[in-house]
Every structure is written in structure tokens, then in C-alpha cells.
Write an enzyme that holds these catalytic residues in place. Structure first.
Site, PDB file in Angstrom:
ATOM      1  N   CYS A 132       0.001   3.772  -6.744  1.00  0.00           N
ATOM      2  CA  CYS A 132       0.533   4.754  -7.705  1.00  0.00           C
ATOM      3  C   CYS A 132       0.828   4.077  -9.041  1.00  0.00           C
ATOM      4  O   CYS A 132       1.223   2.914  -9.080  1.00  0.00           O
ATOM      5  CB  CYS A 132       1.820   5.369  -7.172  1.00  0.00           C
ATOM      6  SG  CYS A 132       1.615   6.314  -5.661  1.00  0.00           S
ATOM      7  N   LYS A 174       5.155   4.478   6.710  1.00  0.00           N
ATOM      8  CA  LYS A 174       4.000   3.980   5.944  1.00  0.00           C
ATOM      9  C   LYS A 174       4.234   2.571   5.401  1.00  0.00           C
ATOM     10  O   LYS A 174       3.401   1.685   5.584  1.00  0.00           O
ATOM     11  CB  LYS A 174       3.720   4.934   4.778  1.00  0.00           C
ATOM     12  CG  LYS A 174       2.864   4.330   3.662  1.00  0.00           C
ATOM     13  CD  LYS A 174       2.705   5.306   2.538  1.00  0.00           C
ATOM     14  CE  LYS A 174       2.661   4.909   1.139  1.00  0.00           C
ATOM     15  NZ  LYS A 174       3.143   3.787   0.507  1.00  0.00           N
ATOM     16  N   ASN A 175       5.370   2.363   4.748  1.00  0.00           N
ATOM     17  CA  ASN A 175       5.550   1.081   4.057  1.00  0.00           C
ATOM     18  C   ASN A 175       5.852  -0.075   5.007  1.00  0.00           C
ATOM     19  O   ASN A 175       5.761  -1.230   4.615  1.00  0.00           O
ATOM     20  CB  ASN A 175       6.602   1.201   2.951  1.00  0.00           C
ATOM     21  CG  ASN A 175       6.053   2.007   1.774  1.00  0.00           C
ATOM     22  OD1 ASN A 175       4.837   2.175   1.652  1.00  0.00           O
ATOM     23  ND2 ASN A 175       6.936   2.518   0.927  1.00  0.00           N
ATOM     24  N   ASP A 220      11.653   6.207  -3.872  1.00  0.00           N
ATOM     25  CA  ASP A 220      10.559   7.000  -3.293  1.00  0.00           C
ATOM     26  C   ASP A 220      11.002   8.412  -2.914  1.00  0.00           C
ATOM     27  O   ASP A 220      10.190   9.212  -2.438  1.00  0.00           O
ATOM     28  CB  ASP A 220       9.964   6.271  -2.069  1.00  0.00           C
ATOM     29  CG  ASP A 220       9.242   4.996  -2.483  1.00  0.00           C
ATOM     30  OD1 ASP A 220       8.964   4.827  -3.690  1.00  0.00           O
ATOM     31  OD2 ASP A 220       8.964   4.155  -1.604  1.00  0.00           O
ATOM     32  N   ARG A 259      -2.285  10.094   1.252  1.00  0.00           N
ATOM     33  CA  ARG A 259      -2.140   8.645   1.387  1.00  0.00           C
ATOM     34  C   ARG A 259      -0.906   8.302   2.222  1.00  0.00           C
ATOM     35  O   ARG A 259      -0.844   7.230   2.817  1.00  0.00           O
ATOM     36  CB  ARG A 259      -1.967   7.990   0.005  1.00  0.00           C
ATOM     37  CG  ARG A 259      -3.246   7.841  -0.783  1.00  0.00           C
ATOM     38  CD  ARG A 259      -2.966   7.054  -2.050  1.00  0.00           C
ATOM     39  NE  ARG A 259      -2.007   6.010  -1.758  1.00  0.00           N
ATOM     40  CZ  ARG A 259      -1.000   5.657  -2.559  1.00  0.00           C
ATOM     41  NH1 ARG A 259      -0.826   6.237  -3.714  1.00  0.00           N
ATOM     42  NH2 ARG A 259      -0.170   4.692  -2.218  1.00  0.00           N
ATOM     43  N   ARG A 293       3.233  -2.802 -12.931  1.00  0.00           N
ATOM     44  CA  ARG A 293       3.621  -3.157 -11.557  1.00  0.00           C
ATOM     45  C   ARG A 293       3.252  -4.623 -11.321  1.00  0.00           C
ATOM     46  O   ARG A 293       2.300  -4.927 -10.602  1.00  0.00           O
ATOM     47  CB  ARG A 293       2.946  -2.231 -10.529  1.00  0.00           C
ATOM     48  CG  ARG A 293       3.435  -0.801 -10.630  1.00  0.00           C
ATOM     49  CD  ARG A 293       2.943   0.058  -9.488  1.00  0.00           C
ATOM     50  NE  ARG A 293       3.609  -0.242  -8.224  1.00  0.00           N
ATOM     51  CZ  ARG A 293       3.400   0.443  -7.098  1.00  0.00           C
ATOM     52  NH1 ARG A 293       2.571   1.459  -7.090  1.00  0.00           N
ATOM     53  NH2 ARG A 293       4.033   0.099  -5.977  1.00  0.00           N
TER      54      ARG A 293
HETATM   55  C1  EPZ Z   1       7.389  -0.947  -2.586  1.00  0.00           C
HETATM   56  O1  EPZ Z   1       6.603  -1.255  -3.726  1.00  0.00           O
HETATM   57  C2  EPZ Z   1       6.873   0.367  -2.046  1.00  0.00           C
HETATM   58  N1  EPZ Z   1       5.472   0.216  -1.719  1.00  0.00           N
HETATM   59  C3  EPZ Z   1       7.068   1.473  -3.079  1.00  0.00           C
HETATM   60  O2  EPZ Z   1       6.749   2.698  -2.432  1.00  0.00           O
HETATM   61  C4  EPZ Z   1       8.524   1.530  -3.509  1.00  0.00           C
HETATM   62  O3  EPZ Z   1       8.652   2.432  -4.595  1.00  0.00           O
HETATM   63  C5  EPZ Z   1       9.042   0.153  -3.946  1.00  0.00           C
HETATM   64  O4  EPZ Z   1       8.766  -0.829  -2.909  1.00  0.00           O
HETATM   65  C6  EPZ Z   1      10.529   0.126  -4.211  1.00  0.00           C
HETATM   66  O5  EPZ Z   1      11.231   0.533  -3.059  1.00  0.00           O
HETATM   67  C7  EPZ Z   1       5.110  -0.349  -0.580  1.00  0.00           C
HETATM   68  O6  EPZ Z   1       5.935  -0.747   0.225  1.00  0.00           O
HETATM   69  C8  EPZ Z   1       3.659  -0.479  -0.316  1.00  0.00           C
HETATM   70  P1  EPZ Z   1       8.997  -3.734  -5.618  1.00  0.00           P
HETATM   71  P2  EPZ Z   1       6.660  -2.693  -4.360  1.00  0.00           P
HETATM   72  O7  EPZ Z   1       8.282  -5.027  -5.630  1.00  0.00           O
HETATM   73  O8  EPZ Z   1       6.896  -3.680  -3.277  1.00  0.00           O
HETATM   74  C9  EPZ Z   1       9.553  -5.113 -10.207  1.00  0.00           C
HETATM   75  C10 EPZ Z   1       5.707   4.772  -2.132  1.00  0.00           C
HETATM   76  O9  EPZ Z   1       5.783   5.841  -2.753  1.00  0.00           O
HETATM   77  N2  EPZ Z   1       8.748  -6.283  -9.795  1.00  0.00           N
HETATM   78  O10 EPZ Z   1      10.193  -3.586  -4.770  1.00  0.00           O
HETATM   79  O11 EPZ Z   1       5.440  -2.869  -5.188  1.00  0.00           O
HETATM   80  C11 EPZ Z   1       8.730  -3.825 -10.191  1.00  0.00           C
HETATM   81  O12 EPZ Z   1       8.031  -3.669 -11.410  1.00  0.00           O
HETATM   82  C12 EPZ Z   1       5.614   3.472  -2.873  1.00  0.00           C
HETATM   83  O13 EPZ Z   1       5.680   4.705  -0.902  1.00  0.00           O
HETATM   84  C13 EPZ Z   1       8.550  -7.308 -10.697  1.00  0.00           C
HETATM   85  O14 EPZ Z   1       8.979  -7.264 -11.844  1.00  0.00           O
HETATM   86  O15 EPZ Z   1       7.941  -2.573  -5.261  1.00  0.00           O
HETATM   87  C14 EPZ Z   1       9.794  -2.798  -9.940  1.00  0.00           C
HETATM   88  O16 EPZ Z   1      10.422  -2.483 -11.158  1.00  0.00           O
HETATM   89  C15 EPZ Z   1       5.476   3.663  -4.325  1.00  0.00           C
HETATM   90  N3  EPZ Z   1       7.820  -8.394 -10.291  1.00  0.00           N
HETATM   91  C16 EPZ Z   1      10.801  -3.510  -9.036  1.00  0.00           C
HETATM   92  O17 EPZ Z   1      10.543  -4.904  -9.208  1.00  0.00           O
HETATM   93  C17 EPZ Z   1       7.303  -8.485  -9.021  1.00  0.00           C
HETATM   94  O18 EPZ Z   1       6.664  -9.499  -8.718  1.00  0.00           O
HETATM   95  C18 EPZ Z   1      10.703  -3.217  -7.552  1.00  0.00           C
HETATM   96  O19 EPZ Z   1       9.350  -3.350  -7.121  1.00  0.00           O
HETATM   97  C19 EPZ Z   1       7.532  -7.441  -8.124  1.00  0.00           C
HETATM   98  C20 EPZ Z   1       8.251  -6.340  -8.518  1.00  0.00           C
END
Ligand code: EPZ
Length: 430
Positions: free
Chosen positions: A117, A22-23, A307, A399, A122
Site C-alpha cells: 500500500c 495476515k501480518n 490499520d 489482499r 515507506r
Molecule cells: C507493518 O508495516 C504492517 N505490514 C502494516 O500493515 C502496518 O500499517 C504497519 O506495520 C504498522 O503497524 C505488514 O505487517 C506486512 P513499520 P511495516 O515498519 O512493517 C517508519 C496493513 O494494512 N519506518 O512498523 O512496513 C515507517 O515509515 C499494512 O495490513 C522507517 O522510518 O511498518 C512508518 O512511519 C499496511 N524506517 C513507521 O516506521 C524503517 O526502516 C512504522 O512502520 C521502517 C519503518
């Protein structure tokens, strides 16, 4: 309303085929916007997030041809507009990839803030920091993120991410492939889907090096031409079924996986007394004895994936002894614990830490999926529990999991989809 009804307590035996990731899919499909030609994408999972992102591309004017159940051809040669429709984009987190892809190809994007989610805040500040460093102006007006490359084309530069972010790494990569010059992303995410996006883009003519390490170098090229690409298997879908076997007992061959991507999950299951045998493109999972306690901390790849956190929590609820689970990525990913408590689980949460006292048996209850992976964890708990579990709000689960009911029924689970009379009545009226 549609719900899952599970009669638990049945061990699982047989084989499960894993779908495309998916991702990876939700980034690779928007990446087709960068390609000047027909882009054939194979092994696409049939899940509602993918349908949504394909619908968004179609609204922008992409020609999309369905070749078969898992293959589409996308042609973005005649895009009509660069403004992403709000009602679709707000339903999905990955709509943020449209900013990077549209900026990269056309130097301009209008995208609503992403949905997805709810795990507390976020932010996407790291994505925006990257776009600005590459010469874009980004502001929010009328509920839309407006981004525009000041020189009409993005410019390569060096970007250090303050946080290891999957989304920011992939989004900056999208914005950089057609940029003027070299972009270097430092402290990049290393998840398998980061590598898959880079491989997809390279197969279309991009010049990306280092994906899978924490420094990614992207040399801008003038054009990406069409081609054909197959998405990797879904690490988290595979891990979820591995956890289902660990919870219910039995023996299942989980096929079409990359065992290397599952090592972080395999290691924890082994510690808990589950047997896992790696094959070339499959893992055999067997659980005959008791589950034992362990501690788990979620971290960016190659650490234990966030995840999989709710799914491992479901098993720890049934493991002998006290386990400590630490969420190392998101601020608030324990919104499911009240639902587990309804099934007799004993968990205490303090901030990012959950302390779980294993119980000998969970019991069926009526519960509600609160997000995608929490919903999957509730299915796992329901499969192992004594009695009947009813799970509401299953649209969260659909989803991200293709045919979860069919796949689990195929290995002996007693799970079915039930549409309540209310919805049948509504369907007759409309
Ligand atoms: C991706 O989300 C995945 N989603 C998420 O999977 C997954 O939990 C996450 O990566 C971590 O592996 C998709 O790929 C669509 P991040 P993403 O940016 O990219 C902070 C699922 O269940 N952060 O790696 O949005 C953030 O708050 C979903 O399949 C900032 O502070 O996650 C978090 O604490 C849910 N500023 C950490 O970084 C930013 O600009 C990691 O988030 C971006 C992120």
C-alpha cells in the site's frame, strides 16, 4: 473489472468467524526458509498476499503441500536459488522478510525493493541498519537489494531501532535466530504478530525472549527443525467487522478472536456508544442507539492500530459531533477522504490530522478502493449508507480479507461481487 455492489442501510445480525492474521502469516511463511525440515502451518488466511508469498517460496525451490483450506506444509530443505523473482516481490510489502530469512539461513539474499500500500515514503533503513550491525554488506544493484553476511553467517549484536518498526523488528529477528551469538533488539515493536513470529520460531527450536516487550533477546542456535504451528486470529479483520456492526447497527458475535488484542479498538467503540462484551475467544458487538463523537490517535501497539484508522474514520463520519483523528504512524494515510466525500462525509485533512463532522446519513456512491484498509472502510461506509455503493479496485481488499463478501452476507448485509461485461468479454477472448 470486478467490483462490490452494496445496498446499504441493513443492520447486521449473526456470527462471523475470524481468519488467521495476515501480518503474522506473511512473516511466518518466509520464516519457514530458516527451518531444516517440514514445517506445518495452520490457520493460514486465504488471501492474495498469502498466495503471493507462497508462490515466491515455491519459485525459490520450496516444496509446498496444501493439507486443507487453512493448512500447508513447507519444506525448504532443497532450495534452488536465493534470488527472489521481481514481478512477485514487487506486489507485496512483506517480501522484505525474505531478506532477513535468506540472510539468516544462507548468509546471502537478493530481493527486489518491496511493494504494498502507498502511504507516502515507506523506508526500510532500520531493517538495513540491523543487518549491517549483524555483519552484512547491503547494497542496491540493478533494482535488487543484495545482502551478504561477510563471515558467511550473521553475528549477534545489540541494535537500537530509531523508530518502532514492526517490519524491522521481525526482519532482524529472522536474521538473528541462526546467528552466531546473542542479538538484542531495543525499542522493538510489540504487535501481536511480532509475538506470533517469535512463538513460531521458538516452536521450531529458536531461543527468543521478550517478544511483546520493547527489548527482544535472540540467542542464535545452530539449526531449526520442523514442527507444527497455528497462526493467531487477525486483530484487524476482527476490528473491521466490529466497526461494520458499529456503522450498520445490529448485533454480531465475532468468533475466534483474542479479546486482549482488541482492547484498543473496544475502548474507542465503547466511547462512541457501541456495546462490546468480551467472551473467552469472541466479542459480542451491539449497536442500537446513536454514535457519539470521539478523538482517536493511532500509535504502535498497544495503541490504537493505524490499520484500523480508515475503518474508525468511516464510523466517525456518522457520529454525532466533531471528532479529531490523528495518524501517528504513516505520513500519508488519508488518500481515501475524497471517496468518503462522494458519499456525503464531511472531513478536513491537514497533514496527519483529520477533523470529521458527523453527518446523520451517508449516501451510496461509486467509489474506488485506494489501498487495503481504506477499501475495507469503504465497505463499512457502503453498508451503513442509504442507497447503492459500488466499490472499484477491490483487489486491494482481497489482499487482506478472506471471503469478506460471504462473511458479511452471512450476517445480513446486501453485498455482492459484480464482474463488468468488459472483463467477461476479455475472459471469453483469452
Ligand atoms: C507493518 O508495516 C504492517 N505490514 C502494516 O500493515 C502496518 O500499517 C504497519 O506495520 C504498522 O503497524 C505488514 O505487517 C506486512 P513499520 P511495516 O515498519 O512493517 C517508519 C496493513 O494494512 N519506518 O512498523 O512496513 C515507517 O515509515 C499494512 O495490513 C522507517 O522510518 O511498518 C512508518 O512511519 C499496511 N524506517 C513507521 O516506521 C524503517 O526502516 C512504522 O512502520 C521502517 C519503518
Amino acid at each position: 473489472m470486478t467490483k462490490y455492489v452494496i445496498h446499504g442501510g441493513k443492520p447486521l445480525f449473526g456470527e462471523i468467524d475470524i481468519s488467521g492474521a495476515k501480518n503474522a502469516a506473511v512473516a511466518i511463511i518466509p520464516a519457514a526458509l530458516l527451518v531444516d525440515g517440514i514445517c506445518r502451518i495452520e490457520n493460514i488466511p486465504q488471501i492474495s498476499d498469502v498466495t503471493l508469498i507462497l508462490n515466491i517460496l515455491q519459485e525459490l525451490g520450496a516444496d509446498i503441500r496444501t493439507i486443507n483450506r487453512t493448512t500447508v506444509e513447507i519444506d525448504c530443505s532443497h532450495l534452488r536459488n536465493l534470488r527472489v523473482p521481481e514481478e512477485l516481490a514487487r506486489k507485496i510489502r512483506a517480501s522484505y522478510y525474505l531478506i532477513g530469512a535468506l540472510l539468516g539461513r544462507f548468509g546471502s539474499a537478493q530481493v527486489p525493493p518491496p511493494g504494498g500500500c502507498d502511504f507516502g515514503g515507506r523506508p526500510i533503513d532500520q531493517h538495513i541498519k540491523g543487518f549491517v550491525a549483524m555483519g552484512a554488506e547491503v547494497d542496491v544493484q540493478g533494482g535488487y537489494i543484495h545482502a551478504r553476511a561477510q563471515k558467511g553467517r550473521m553475528s549477534g549484536t545489540q541494535i537500537y531501532l530509531d523508530i518502532v518498526s514492526v517490519g524491522a523488528t521481525m526482519n532482524i529477528m529472522l536474521a538473528a535466530v541462526l546467528a552466531d551469538g546473542m542479538t538484542v533488539i531495543e525499542n522493538a515493536a510489540k504487535e501481536p504478530h511480532v509475538v506470533d513470529l517469535a512463538n513460531f520460531l521458538n516452536s521450531m527450536g529458536a531461543d527468543i525472549m521478550g517478544a511483546g516487550t520493547d527489548v527482544i533477546k535472540i540467542r542464535g542456535v545452530d539449526r531449526l527443525s520442523g514442527g507444527s504451528y497455528s497462526i493467531i486470529p487477525d486483530q484487524i479483520e476482527a476490528g473491521t467487522y466490529m466497526a461494520a456492526v458499529a456503522a450498520s447497527g445490529g448485533e454480531v458475535l465475532i468468533k475466534n478472536v483474542i479479546p486482549k488484542h482488541l482492547e484498543c479498538i473496544t475502548a474507542k467503540l465503547l466511547e462512541m456508544g457501541v456495546e462490546v462484551e468480551e467472551r473467552d475467544d469472541a466479542v459480542l458487538v451491539r449497536r442500537t442507539g446513536k454514535l457519539t463523537r470521539t478523538n482517536v490517535k493511532t500509535l504502535p501497539y498497544p495503541g490504537f492500530p493505524t490499520d484500523m484508522q480508515p475503518q474508525i474514520a468511516a464510523i466517525l463520519c456518522m457520529a454525532e459531533g466533531t471528532s479529531v483523528l490523528t495518524e501517528g504512524v504513516w505520513d500519508n494515510r488519508y488518500r481515501y477522504v475524497d471517496e468518503f466525500r462522494r458519499m456525503g462525509a464531511q472531513l478536513q485533512v491537514d497533514g496527519k490530522i483529520a477533523v470529521i463532522e458527523g453527518v446523520t446519513q451517508l449516501s451510496g456512491a461509486r467509489i474506488r478502493a485506494c489501498d487495503l484498509r481504506a477499501g475495507a472502510a469503504m465497505v463499512i461506509a457502503g453498508l451503513a449508507a442509504q442507497g447503492t455503493t459500488e466499490i472499484d479496485c477491490i483487489y486491494h481488499i482481497e489482499r487482506g480479507y478472506e471471503d469478506i463478501v460471504r462473511k458479511l452476507s452471512g450476517v445480513g448485509a446486501d453485498i455482492r461481487v459484480v464482474v463488468t461485461p468488459d472483463e467477461e468479454k476479455q475472459a471469453q477472448v483469452s
